[in-house]
Structures are given as C-alpha cells and as structure tokens.
Enzyme design. Sequence first.
Site, mmCIF file in Angstrom:
data_model
loop_
_atom_site.group_PDB
_atom_site.id
_atom_site.type_symbol
_atom_site.label_atom_id
_atom_site.label_comp_id
_atom_site.label_asym_id
_atom_site.label_seq_id
_atom_site.Cartn_x
_atom_site.Cartn_y
_atom_site.Cartn_z
ATOM 1 C CB CYS A 188 -4.057 11.048 11.972
ATOM 2 S SG CYS A 188 -2.484 10.280 12.239
ATOM 3 C CB ILE A 224 8.358 6.486 14.145
ATOM 4 C CG1 ILE A 224 9.560 5.561 13.919
ATOM 5 C CG2 ILE A 224 7.998 7.243 12.861
ATOM 6 C CD1 ILE A 224 10.802 6.200 13.352
ATOM 7 N NE ARG A 244 1.373 9.991 10.401
ATOM 8 C CZ ARG A 244 0.896 8.948 9.740
ATOM 9 N NH1 ARG A 244 -0.294 8.498 9.994
ATOM 10 N NH2 ARG A 244 1.611 8.359 8.822
ATOM 11 N N PRO A 245 2.886 16.443 11.459
ATOM 12 C CG PRO A 245 4.677 17.704 12.251
ATOM 13 C CD PRO A 245 3.912 16.436 12.494
ATOM 14 C CB VAL A 246 2.869 18.378 5.903
ATOM 15 C CG1 VAL A 246 2.038 17.118 5.877
ATOM 16 C CG2 VAL A 246 2.003 19.613 6.053
ATOM 17 C CG ASP A 247 7.520 20.361 10.000
ATOM 18 O OD1 ASP A 247 6.902 19.281 9.989
ATOM 19 O OD2 ASP A 247 8.565 20.539 10.656
ATOM 20 C CG LEU A 248 10.192 17.437 8.103
ATOM 21 C CD1 LEU A 248 10.584 16.000 8.404
ATOM 22 C CD2 LEU A 248 11.333 18.372 8.474
ATOM 23 C CG ASP A 285 3.583 1.347 9.395
ATOM 24 O OD1 ASP A 285 3.279 2.189 10.259
ATOM 25 O OD2 ASP A 285 3.603 1.612 8.170
ATOM 26 C CE LYS A 330 -1.688 1.541 4.081
ATOM 27 N NZ LYS A 330 -1.355 2.963 4.324
ATOM 28 C CG ASN A 331 2.585 2.653 3.535
ATOM 29 O OD1 ASN A 331 1.400 2.962 3.387
ATOM 30 N ND2 ASN A 331 3.139 2.476 4.715
ATOM 31 N NE ARG A 346 -6.742 4.255 6.074
ATOM 32 C CZ ARG A 346 -5.790 4.842 6.796
ATOM 33 N NH1 ARG A 346 -5.951 5.014 8.078
ATOM 34 N NH2 ARG A 346 -4.687 5.275 6.222
ATOM 35 N NE ARG A 370 0.839 12.157 7.618
ATOM 36 C CZ ARG A 370 1.290 13.363 7.861
ATOM 37 N NH1 ARG A 370 0.505 14.264 8.405
ATOM 38 N NH2 ARG A 370 2.533 13.670 7.593
HETATM 39 C C1 UD1 Z 1 4.791 6.724 6.224
HETATM 40 C C2 UD1 Z 1 3.890 5.524 6.091
HETATM 41 C C3 UD1 Z 1 3.411 5.071 7.469
HETATM 42 C C4 UD1 Z 1 4.605 4.814 8.386
HETATM 43 C C5 UD1 Z 1 5.534 6.033 8.401
HETATM 44 C C6 UD1 Z 1 6.823 5.775 9.187
HETATM 45 C C7 UD1 Z 1 2.875 5.883 3.938
HETATM 46 C C8 UD1 Z 1 1.656 6.212 3.143
HETATM 47 N N1 UD1 Z 1 2.753 5.880 5.263
HETATM 48 O O1 UD1 Z 1 4.032 7.771 6.787
HETATM 49 O O2 UD1 Z 1 2.649 3.865 7.312
HETATM 50 O O3 UD1 Z 1 4.146 4.576 9.697
HETATM 51 O O4 UD1 Z 1 5.910 6.387 7.063
HETATM 52 O O5 UD1 Z 1 7.501 4.692 8.650
HETATM 53 O O6 UD1 Z 1 3.917 5.590 3.377
HETATM 54 N N2 UD1 Z 1 7.225 14.417 10.469
HETATM 55 C C9 UD1 Z 1 7.367 15.748 10.773
HETATM 56 N N3 UD1 Z 1 7.217 16.663 9.775
HETATM 57 C C10 UD1 Z 1 6.924 16.295 8.493
HETATM 58 C C11 UD1 Z 1 6.778 14.933 8.191
HETATM 59 C C12 UD1 Z 1 6.937 14.015 9.204
HETATM 60 O O7 UD1 Z 1 7.626 16.115 11.913
HETATM 61 O O8 UD1 Z 1 6.787 17.177 7.626
HETATM 62 C C13 UD1 Z 1 7.376 13.399 11.541
HETATM 63 C C14 UD1 Z 1 6.123 12.602 11.793
HETATM 64 O O9 UD1 Z 1 5.246 13.267 12.666
HETATM 65 C C15 UD1 Z 1 6.688 11.337 12.381
HETATM 66 C C16 UD1 Z 1 8.014 11.168 11.622
HETATM 67 O O10 UD1 Z 1 8.306 12.451 11.082
HETATM 68 O O11 UD1 Z 1 6.964 11.510 13.742
HETATM 69 C C17 UD1 Z 1 8.001 10.152 10.499
HETATM 70 O O12 UD1 Z 1 6.896 10.403 9.666
HETATM 71 P P1 UD1 Z 1 6.910 10.080 8.094
HETATM 72 O O13 UD1 Z 1 8.074 9.208 7.795
HETATM 73 O O14 UD1 Z 1 6.789 11.354 7.353
HETATM 74 O O15 UD1 Z 1 5.596 9.247 7.946
HETATM 75 P P2 UD1 Z 1 4.558 9.274 6.749
HETATM 76 O O16 UD1 Z 1 5.282 9.512 5.465
HETATM 77 O O17 UD1 Z 1 3.404 10.131 7.096
#
Ligand code: UD1
Length: 428
Positions: free
Chosen positions: A125, A337, A130-134, A315, A22-23, A407, A101
């Site tokens: 969630c 994580i 789970r921000p998207v700042d990066l 996961d 899926k991912n 899902r 997401r």
């Molecule tokens: C993906 C996977 C999810 C898995 C996760 C970690 C998909 C669709 N989902 O989620 O199943 O659990 O990787 O292996 O592939 N973070 C920030 N800022 C950001 C982005 C992330 O602080 O902009 C933090 C998150 O809150 C978290 C960590 O970084 O603590 C890792 O998250 P990330 O690797 O981005 O997870 P996803 O890509 O959302």
Amino acid sequence: MDRIRIRGGKPLSGSIHIGGAKNAALPLMTASLLTEDTLTLSNLPHLADISTMAHLLAELGVGMGMNGDAVGGGHMGRVFELNAAGVTETTAPYDLVRTMRASVLVLGPLVARFGRARVSLPGGCAIGARPVDLHLKGLAQLGAEIDLQEGYIEARAPKGGLKGGNVVFPMVSVGATENLLMAAVLAEGETVLFNAAREPEVADLARCLITMGAKIEGVGTDTLKIQGVPSLTGADYSVVPDRIETGSYAVAAAITGGELTLKGASLGLIDSVADILSQAGVEITETDDGLKVSRRNGLSGVDVMTEPYPGFPTDMQAQVMALLATAEGASMITETIFENRFMHVPELARMGANVNVHGASAIVRGVERLSGVQVMATDLRASVSLVLAGLAAEGETMVNRVYHLDRGYERLEEKLAACGADIERLRD
Ligand code: UD1
C-alpha cells in the site's frame, strides 16, 4: 473526484465532537464472527472503512442491523447489531481486501470459530510494504496450517480446533496482536502473546472480548495471557474515542492559533501527542467533557520520533509535520514504523515548507508562512496534514483526491467550517 478548497488564515474557535475510533471499530466488527449471538456496537464512526468492513462481513453471511444514530442526550455515533449465526462463507475476496488492509482481521476469528479461512493477501500500500507474516506465523503457533495459493492465505485449524501456544512477536504489530487475540480466545488451553501491541484499540478489543466471555489477563500491557473458552456470547459495547481524530483537531487549533474544545476526547489516550504539542507551545487542558486546545504564542520546533504506543503514533506524524513547518527553529521527525511515510513532504514543500528527508528522518526548518496551492492527497493521514496546512496557509489551497480523508475522518469539512474555517468540499 471530490476536492476540498480551503482559504487559510482564520483562527478556529468552537467545539468539535470526537467520534469512535476507526481502528478500534474495525477489529471489534470482526470480533462478531467469534459468536453466534448478537454483538451490538455503538459509537461507531460514519466512515468509508466502516462501510467496507460491513460489506465484507455481509459477504461472509453476517446479519447486520443498523440502528442509525442512537441519540440519547448526546452524540452516540452509529449502532450496529452484528450476528454471525448464519455465516456460510469463509473467503475474504481480493476486491474488498485490496481497498482496506484491515480486512485481514477476519482471518483470526474465522479460523478460530470455523476452522478455516481464505483471505486475499493485502499486497502493498502507499505507506510501505506492510506484510502479514507476523499474523501468519502467530496462527501457525496455534496449530493452524497456512498455505499461500494464488494470492490467497489459506488457513486451516487442526482437528479439534486451534491449540493455545506461546507467540513471541519479533516486532510490535497492532493487527497481528488483534488477529492472534481473536484466534486465542476460542483456542483450547492457554495462549501467551509476548511483545503484544499496547495500543488503546487493542485494549478496547480485549475489553469487548472479555464482555463476550473471553478470559484475558494483562489488558493494556505487552503480555496478554488468554485462557481459551469453548464459545463466546453476544455483548453491548461502545467504541473508544478516536485518539488520532483528537490529535488532528488539536493540531487544527494549534496551527491556526485558535482555541477548540474537543468533546469526548480523552487526555489519557493522547499523552505522547499532548507532550509534543505542549513542547511546541500548545496549551491543552482537560475539561468536564473533553479537552481544550489553544495557542496564543508562537510555536517552537521540537523533535519527534514515531514509536509503538505509548510512544508517539505514526498516524499523527504527518499532521505534526504540518504544524512544525511554521514553528520557529528546526525539528527532526523520525519515522520508525513505516518505511515510506513521508509522501506528504513534497506536497507540503509545494506549500512552502522547508523539509529535508534523510532516510527515516525529516528535518523541518520552520518558515514564516505557508502558501495555498493545489496539492494531492496520497494516503489518509497525509491528506489531513494537507488540510491542516491549508487552514494556516495564505490564500487558497485545493486538496485533490480527498477520498482518502473519507476513510478516516467523519464530516471533516463540516466540523472545521462550524468552527470558523473557510473550507468547502467541491463535488465532481
Ligand atoms: C495499524 C493501524 C494503522 C497504524 C498502525 C501502526 C488499524 C486498522 N490500522 O495498522 O492506522 O498506522 O497500526 O500504529 O488499526 N509488520 C510486519 N509484519 C506483519 C505485520 C506488520 O512486518 O505481519 C510491520 C508493518 O509493515 C509495520 C509495522 O509492522 O512496519 C507495524 O504495523 P502494524 O502495527 O501491524 O500496523 P497495522 O496493524 O497494519
């Protein structure tokens, strides 16, 4: 809402086909936005998240042909033909992003090809903020102008399109690496992504992009070097097997003291999980077409810490906790994580597990046996951990709110029932 009823205690035996990840499938689908040619993806799993992504892409104007199952001498999963030649819309609305997401993965490709994107902020969630700042900081490094307005991310490329740049991620993020990779392949000049995620799903995306004509070096490492190209072409690409589905069924074999052959699974994708399972007393061997997982003796406690790949995946944390709940001795499970990923703990405790959470760590003291009760699924991986616990528990377990399972797990109850589990879905 559907529920799953399990009468536990039956050792599983038989074989289970492992589907496409899926991912990996979700970012691969969004990669179709990068070209006006057709991207044909095979080995896609039948999952609610895949349908949600298809729905979102269709709203943006991506034409989609579904070839059903391509069955040719074996299970090939679903095949989608995606064509983004006629994309007219660059807004990903709240109602779709909210349910999944990973919708944020349209951001990079849209800005790269169309110079603009408007994507709803995903919000929190169940498993953490789970921000998207990066994602946003990275796109800004490539010259995008980013504004947050009324709950939407508004991203615009400069005149002439995105420009290559150096992006140093302060922490490893799978999604941010994927978004930036997709943005950089069409940016002008060279981009280097430092501290990139090394997850196999990121490598799968990179390999597909290379097939589409992208120039990427360092696939599978933490430094991805990309030379932008003016345009990409279509491609035929088959999705990598799902390592989390593999690990989850490996736990199913182990927790019931059974033996399962996981067809299509790859040991190379689950090294860290296989290592923990073997330390706990589970046998895993490679076969011609997958893996064989069995347990004949008792389980022993083992310490686990979740980490970015190649470390132990977050996961798989909930599933392994279910397993260690009946191991002899204590285990310490540390989650690094996500900050709120122990929601399965109170539910496992209701089944008789002895788990104490201290901050980011959970101490699991093995008990002789779990017992079947009513439990509530809270997120995808928590749900499957309750099903796994139910397979081993004495008596009847009823897992409520199973839509989370749909899902990420294709026909879970059918696959388990075919291997001797007493499990059924009750539809409301
Ligand atoms: C993906 C996977 C999810 C898995 C996760 C970690 C998909 C669709 N989902 O989620 O199943 O659990 O990787 O292996 O592939 N973070 C920030 N800022 C950001 C982005 C992330 O602080 O902009 C933090 C998150 O809150 C978290 C960590 O970084 O603590 C890792 O998250 P990330 O690797 O981005 O997870 P996803 O890509 O959302």
